[in-house]
Scaffold this motif. Structure first.
Motif, short mmCIF file in Angstrom:
data_model
loop_
_atom_site.label_atom_id
_atom_site.label_comp_id
_atom_site.label_asym_id
_atom_site.label_seq_id
_atom_site.Cartn_x
_atom_site.Cartn_y
_atom_site.Cartn_z
N PRO A 1 0.80 -1.24 0.00
CA PRO A 1 0.00 0.00 0.00
C PRO A 1 0.83 1.28 0.00
CG PRO A 1 -0.88 -1.58 1.59
CD PRO A 1 0.45 -2.10 1.15
N PHE A 2 2.11 1.19 0.29
CA PHE A 2 2.95 2.38 0.39
C PHE A 2 3.70 2.67 -0.91
CE2 PHE A 2 2.28 3.02 4.86
CZ PHE A 2 2.02 1.74 5.34
N LEU A 3 3.51 1.84 -1.91
CA LEU A 3 4.18 2.07 -3.18
C LEU A 3 3.49 3.19 -3.94
CD1 LEU A 3 4.85 -1.57 -4.44
CD2 LEU A 3 6.39 -0.05 -3.22
N GLU A 4 4.31 3.97 -4.64
CA GLU A 4 3.80 5.03 -5.50
C GLU A 4 4.31 4.79 -6.91
OE1 GLU A 4 4.10 8.44 -1.98
OE2 GLU A 4 5.36 8.52 -3.76
N GLY A 5 3.88 5.61 -7.82
CA GLY A 5 4.34 5.48 -9.19
C GLY A 5 5.85 5.55 -9.27
N GLY A 6 6.42 4.66 -10.06
CA GLY A 6 7.85 4.64 -10.23
C GLY A 6 8.59 3.78 -9.23
N LEU A 7 7.89 3.14 -8.29
CA LEU A 7 8.51 2.27 -7.30
C LEU A 7 8.12 0.82 -7.56
CD1 LEU A 7 8.10 4.29 -3.97
CD2 LEU A 7 9.99 4.33 -5.61
N VAL A 8 9.07 -0.08 -7.36
CA VAL A 8 8.87 -1.51 -7.61
C VAL A 8 9.15 -2.27 -6.33
CG1 VAL A 8 9.65 -3.51 -8.93
CG2 VAL A 8 9.53 -1.26 -10.02
N LEU A 9 8.29 -3.24 -6.00
CA LEU A 9 8.49 -4.07 -4.82
C LEU A 9 9.27 -5.32 -5.20
CD1 LEU A 9 7.52 -4.15 -1.76
CD2 LEU A 9 5.96 -5.93 -2.53
N VAL A 10 10.38 -5.54 -4.52
CA VAL A 10 11.17 -6.77 -4.69
C VAL A 10 10.84 -7.67 -3.50
CG1 VAL A 10 13.46 -7.77 -4.85
CG2 VAL A 10 13.00 -5.52 -5.86
N PRO A 11 10.14 -8.80 -3.73
CA PRO A 11 9.73 -9.66 -2.61
C PRO A 11 10.92 -10.13 -1.79
CG PRO A 11 8.62 -10.30 -4.63
CD PRO A 11 9.68 -9.32 -5.02
N GLY A 12 10.77 -10.02 -0.48
CA GLY A 12 11.83 -10.43 0.43
C GLY A 12 11.48 -11.72 1.14
N TYR A 13 11.12 -11.62 2.41
CA TYR A 13 10.85 -12.80 3.22
C TYR A 13 9.98 -12.39 4.40
CZ TYR A 13 14.89 -10.51 5.28
OH TYR A 13 15.75 -9.56 5.77
N GLY A 14 9.52 -13.37 5.13
CA GLY A 14 8.67 -13.11 6.29
C GLY A 14 9.46 -13.18 7.59
N ARG A 15 8.98 -12.43 8.58
CA ARG A 15 9.55 -12.48 9.92
C ARG A 15 8.39 -12.60 10.90
NH1 ARG A 15 13.59 -7.40 10.42
NH2 ARG A 15 11.63 -6.29 10.69
N LEU A 16 8.54 -13.47 11.89
CA LEU A 16 7.48 -13.66 12.88
C LEU A 16 7.69 -12.66 14.00
CD1 LEU A 16 4.99 -15.27 13.57
CD2 LEU A 16 6.45 -16.89 14.80
N GLN A 17 6.73 -11.74 14.14
CA GLN A 17 6.78 -10.73 15.20
C GLN A 17 5.93 -11.18 16.37
OE1 GLN A 17 8.57 -7.39 14.87
NE2 GLN A 17 7.10 -6.37 13.55
N GLY A 18 6.33 -10.80 17.53
CA GLY A 18 5.56 -11.17 18.71
C GLY A 18 6.03 -10.44 19.94
N VAL A 19 5.42 -10.78 21.05
CA VAL A 19 5.75 -10.17 22.34
C VAL A 19 6.87 -10.97 22.98
CG1 VAL A 19 4.88 -9.56 24.63
CG2 VAL A 19 3.40 -9.33 22.62
N VAL A 20 7.94 -10.29 23.36
CA VAL A 20 9.06 -10.95 24.05
C VAL A 20 9.00 -10.58 25.52
CG1 VAL A 20 10.54 -11.08 22.01
CG2 VAL A 20 10.64 -9.06 23.46
N PHE A 21 9.34 -11.55 26.36
CA PHE A 21 9.30 -11.37 27.82
C PHE A 21 10.28 -12.34 28.43
CE2 PHE A 21 6.29 -14.54 26.53
CZ PHE A 21 6.43 -15.57 27.45
#
Length: 647
Positions: free
Chosen positions: A494-514
């Motif tokens: 959703p943050f891409l604008e004209g002239g920008l290309v998304l290069v797929p990267g990878y996933g990261r699991l986010q969570g609460v650390v304690f």
């Protein structure tokens, strides 16, 4: 004497092709471990990840009093805030006794450990003592005068990369991490033999018809500059037996052998004749190269060991050394990458650069701002300030130069041009790929792979939003981003604008650390645990910096609440882990890799996407193409999965 090889003069590129082909496979010679005291000037053989946090604890930056920032709000000289001074002050090198609570303060020296409960330090000049109370005359904000544990270097963070040359800056970083031995590339040993009846050593009386042996000195120093270890073999007279014995001795002790003289048609020049008799195949590869100066050059190999007979004249000798020998030597020494996308280095002269962000300064003091340099689409220099502070050991090691803010200037606006002065002993070099944005351990994997391919890179960590702005302005090749859009429940696209290309990267699991075993979090669902913790007195959180992708997820979990510690912002996942592991905070949001590496508890929230954003106009640049290819390769995907990422 016959000179068959010399009569067949070959093209410069063909001579180099033959020489390189005979030495293949060509690469660094191997690894040896050296003490830190002997590591200066050596080439790292592997990436160095910090075994510790630097600093290893939350550290005060000045003499004063550790306080809760909110207890100082509204303070002034006319109406100071009155806080009870705890009886046990912070002692250097000792963990604090007690905890700073509402309405209290604890005396603390510069460099002291910040006690639990405190989130700021009031400098002593802004306080007055009144019995067992301290009067605070100036308010502070959370984080004031504190360097948080792991802010400079985080445990597990790759600080130095393979093939970095260790200067005093890097050895200082290693010492700060407690490293006392380091693996380095073995230096290639280069035997240097001068031949000729007319040659005499410097320092001896001059004699008619004799010349001083300058070539051995020039070549030995050039070998050192290229990362090798010279092995001076002295001067050998023009006698076949003497040259043969010296050559055999040199081949026995060295990785590469240099001779000077003996390559032309003179009757006393025997080097090439002896080479033809002594060398194992492939032997002489080229004798006579279409160069000026340097035509008499002879390139040979005995097995995969290079043997080069350089012309006797010093100018020709050093010219041909740099053309044919130095590039090979740098590869053997780990100082050059194979298949560079472009060569050349920026010179060390002063230059001008544009500042991409506004920068405030304390009026009345001249300020020196260390920067990292990149270029915009038109090739104009851009200077990104390095903002880790004066106590950082990595700021100096990463800097490409600096600029000065005069004492009468309190603010430098974005877009202003500043004069960049070189850091002593450092010549910033151009790189093949510049990435600005969020940092991730996955990027370390990808950039290490690119380095092996000969693609040099520079990573400037400014957060996802800063990276997206930089790529829009044309200041980098790619931006690392993990921006969450609550409206579409998606990342980055959703943050891409004209002239920008998304290069797929990878996933990261986010969570609460304690901290493992904390019953307030253990075994619970993440959102429920955070909601409960936000309403529980005494529970302290650690927040992420504004502009980071993780901050949006934190806000989602908090649902508008502002628990203790909300105003304290950490700039990385590792800094979150450090705060929780050391007890300054009870929870925060980070990726699961941090939890595993530090032995923390982890409540998963969601997978986030870490992608690269590239300007369409830069997609076909060699460095960008190499980045895209690596991200799509199965080798990289497997390496990312090995680090716990979702690839």
């Amino acid at each position: 004497m016959k000179q068959e090889q010399f009569l067949s003069v070959v093209d410069r590129d063909e001579a180099e092709r033959r020489f390189r082909a005979a030495l293949e496979p060509l690469g660094p010679l191997g690894v040896e471990e050296v003490a830190l005291a002997g590591a200066l000037g050596r080439v790292l053989a592997e990436d160095i990840a910090s075994p510790v946090d630097v600093p290893g604890f939350d550290r005060s930056n000045m003499d004063g009093f550790a306080v809760r920032a909110e207890d100082t709000y509204g303070a002034s000289e006319q109406a100071p805030r009155r806080l009870r001074c705890l009886p046990e002050p912070v002692v250097m090198g000792v963990l604090p006794v007690g905890e700073v609570t509402e309405g209290t303060a604890m005396a603390i020296p510069t460099g002291g450990v910040v006690p639990r409960g405190a989130d700021a330090v009031v400098m002593v000049e802004h306080t007055r003592l009144d019995g067992d109370h301290v009067l605070v005359e100036k308010p502070v904000t959370p984080g004031r005068a504190i360097t948080w544990a792991g802010t400079d270097i985080a445990q597990g963070e790759v600080v130095l990369r393979a093939f970095d040359v260790l200067s005093s800056r890097e050895t200082g970083v290693l010492a700060a991490m407690g490293v006392d031995r380091v693996g380095v590339v073995r230096r290639p040993r280069v035997a240097i033999l001068s031949t000729g009846d007319e040659i005499i050593r410097p320092g001896t009386p001059p004699l008619p018809g004799r010349i001083y042996d300058s070539n051995q000195v020039i070549l030995a120093d050039a070998v050192r500059e290229a990362g090798g270890e010279p092995v001076p073999c002295g001067i050998t007279p023009d006698a076949p037996e003497a040259v043969r014995a010296a050559l055999l001795d040199a081949l026995a002790v060295a990785d590469l052998v240099l001779l000077s003289g003996g390559t032309s048609k003179g009757p006393g020049d025997l080097n090439v004749q002896v080479l033809a008799e002594v060398l194992a195949p492939p032997g002489i590869l080229a004798h006579g190269v279409a160069l000026k100066p340097g035509k008499p050059l002879c390139l040979a190999a005995s097995g995969r060991k290079g043997v080069v007979v350089l012309p006797g004249f010093p100018t020709s000798a050093i010219f041909t050394f740099h053309e044919f020998v130095a590039p090979v030597l740098r590869i053997l020494a780990g100082r050059a990458r194979p298949a560079r996308l472009h060569g050349g280095e920026a010179d060390g002269a002063r230059t001008w650069a544009r500042l991409p962000v506004s920068l405030g300064s304390d009026g009345g003091r001249t300020e020196y701002v260390l920067v990292r340099l990149t270029e915009d689409a038109e090739g104009a220099a851009i200077a990104y300030p390095i903002g880790k502070g004066s106590g950082s050991v990595t700021t100096w090691s990463h800097a490409d130069g600096y600029f000065v803010i005069p004492r009468e200037v309190e603010r430098v606006e974005a877009g202003e041009r500043v004069e960049i002065l070189p850091v002593a002993g450092v010549r910033p070099r151009r790189v093949d790929l510049v990435i600005i944005g969020s940092h991730c351990v996955g990027l370390d994997v990808v950039l290490a792979r690119l380095a092996q391919r000969g693609v040099s890179s520079k990573l400037i960590a400014v957060g996802s939003e800063g990276g997206l702005a930089a790529v829009r302005r044309g200041e980098c090749d790619a931006a690392g981003v993990h921006l969450y859009d609550a409206r579409t429940d998606s990342y980055n696209t959703p943050f891409l604008e004209g002239g920008l290309v998304l290069v797929p990267g990878y996933g990261r699991l986010q969570g609460v650390v304690f901290r493992a075993g904390d019953a307030r979090f253990e075994g619970r669902e993440a959102a429920e645990a955070v909601r409960a913790a936000a309403q529980t007195p005494g529970v302290v959180m650690i927040n992420r910096n504004r502009g980071s992708g993780t901050r949006a997820l934190v806000e989602l979990l908090l649902e508008g609440t502002r628990p203790a510690g909300y105003a304290v912002e950490a700039s990385s996942h590792h800094a979150i882990g450090a705060a929780v592991a050391q007890g300054r905070a009870d929870f925060g949001v980070a990726i699961d890799i941090v939890a595993r590496e530090r032995g923390l508890g982890f409540l998963p929230v969601r997978e986030e996407r870490f992608d690269l954003v590239v300007a369409a106009s830069r997609v076909e640049r060699p460095g960008v193409r190499a980045l895209i290819d690596e991200l799509a390769s199965e080798e990289v995907r497997a390496a990312l999965r090995g680090r716990g990422l979702l690839a």
